[in-house]
Design an enzyme around this catalytic site. Structure first.
Site, PDB file in Angstrom:
ATOM      1  N   ARG A  15       0.783  -1.246  -0.077  1.00  0.00           N
ATOM      2  CA  ARG A  15      -0.007   0.060   0.131  1.00  0.00           C
ATOM      3  C   ARG A  15       0.746   1.231  -0.085  1.00  0.00           C
ATOM      4  NH1 ARG A  15      -2.239  -3.806  -1.008  1.00  0.00           N
ATOM      5  NH2 ARG A  15      -4.042  -4.734  -0.372  1.00  0.00           N
ATOM      6  N   SER A  35     -11.476  -0.176   2.963  1.00  0.00           N
ATOM      7  CA  SER A  35     -10.522  -0.677   4.234  1.00  0.00           C
ATOM      8  C   SER A  35      -9.990   0.495   4.786  1.00  0.00           C
ATOM      9  CB  SER A  35      -9.677  -1.740   3.918  1.00  0.00           C
ATOM     10  OG  SER A  35     -10.072  -2.997   3.186  1.00  0.00           O
ATOM     11  N   GLU A  42      -5.558   3.926   5.995  1.00  0.00           N
ATOM     12  CA  GLU A  42      -5.468   3.785   4.554  1.00  0.00           C
ATOM     13  C   GLU A  42      -5.807   5.167   3.799  1.00  0.00           C
ATOM     14  OE1 GLU A  42      -6.107   0.754   1.815  1.00  0.00           O
ATOM     15  OE2 GLU A  42      -5.535  -0.735   3.194  1.00  0.00           O
TER      16      GLU A  42
END
Length: 339
Positions: A162, A234, A331
């Site tokens: 990520r 998420s 995130e």
């Protein structure tokens, strides 16, 4: 000419009310260069918005916000083994995944991830054993401080879990305009993740479309549709810890999902499981809540603001740190602020 006082509430999937000081769409790098000069002449910061699926919108975004509306797919080269294509940044990601199987394969596991093609390298999106960096050849965009078009090869993009150079060194200094993909012609499905294991038992040959349909069904069973229930996917990254830390936690919590990382001494933990064990699954705090079917997803009701999101985020981070000694990192990032 950019629009002044432009509403962004319908341009972020959490639906947080927000207003851009100035907003403008663009299609080409030349248009983007002109918009950058316009902003510089007025001493305004420049921000790029993708699909708004991985951002937290503040009430007011100072400066000029730009968004790509270019969405073409261009064949670069092909042979018996693979195909290379350039895809514009404004292309809807899920739409591109669906179209890609007519050209090549490899992106099927990334179906139904919200957002745009241009945003995909920034976060190095991934799901069910596949990361977009596995298929990227290069990324082309506009380097603001250099005032020039620039292409970075995949090895120059600093891809990680990520993560990418676009979130670090080039944060707020590079606007992605297109992404080049190399897709294998042969269909070799990645069924390594448990939700996809059932496909191994299929009597009929598995097709790329069947895999996409299954991925969509699995995601839909766990993740709410942003058009129905506003969310940013998420909300927390799955934390990465040392093997010794993972073993220590497993000795106390035998059911803890642990995923060893290839060629490292680290393991990835399931953030959703940690959050659920702390009692947040399905719990609402004012206009925000953690989704009842998946504790990793934060949802918002109309009228929710950034302060509501941050309050729940901080509450969860504190609870997980106290119970497991693990730090959770969100995130989605605050739009218009350097990361």
């Amino acid at each position: 000419m950019p629009h002044a006082d432009y509403p962004l509430g319908n341009k972020n999937t959490l639906g947080l009310e927000s207003t851009a000081q100035f907003f403008a769409p663009f299609q080409t790098i030349e248009e983007l260069r002109e918009l950058s000069r316009w902003a510089r002449e007025r001493d305004l910061p420049l921000h790029v918005l993708g699909g708004g699926s991985n951002v937290l919108m503040p009430e007011f975004v100072q400066g000029l916000t730009v968004q790509s509306t270019a969405d073409s797919v261009r064949l670069v080269e092909q042979n018996n083994d693979s195909v290379v294509v350039d895809v514009d940044a404004g292309k809807n990601w899920h739409q591109w995944v669906g179209e890609s199987i007519a050209l090549g394969h490899g992106l099927e596991n990334l179906a139904l991830i919200p957002g745009t093609v241009g945003a995909s390298p920034v976060q190095n999106i991934g799901a069910y054993g596949v990361e977009v960096s596995d298929l990227i050849v290069s990324v082309t965009g506009y380097h603001l401080s250099r005032d020039e078009e620039r292409t970075l090869l995949a090895r120059e993009c600093g891809f990680g879990y990520r993560d990418s150079i676009f979130k670090r060194e080039l944060n707020s200094d590079f606007i992605i305009c297109s992404v080049r993909f190399k897709l294998p012609r042969a269909f070799s499905p990645n069924l390594s993740y448990a939700p996809l294991n059932s496909l191994r038992a299929k009597e009929n040959p598995l097709t790329a479309q069947m895999l996409i349909d299954t991925v969509c069904a699995v995601r839909s069973s766990k993740l709410p549709d942003p058009a129905v229930t506003p969310n940013a996917g998420s909300f927390f990254k799955n934390p990465v810890v040392s093997e010794s830390k993972a073993q220590q936690l497993r000795s106390v919590h035998p059911q803890l999902p642990v995923y060893p990382q290839t060629n490292t001494t680290y393991c990835k933990l399931a953030a959703g499981w940690l959050i659920e064990q702390c009692g947040f699954k399905g719990k609402a705090f004012g206009p925000v809540a953690m989704y009842s079917k998946q504790a990793l997803v934060l949802t918002a009701e109309k009228g929710a603001g950034l302060s509501d999101v941050h309050a729940l985020q901080n509450r969860i981070q504190s609870a997980v740190a106290e119970k497991f000694g693990v730090t959770l990192e969100p995130e989605p990032q605050i739009f218009g602020q350097s990361r």
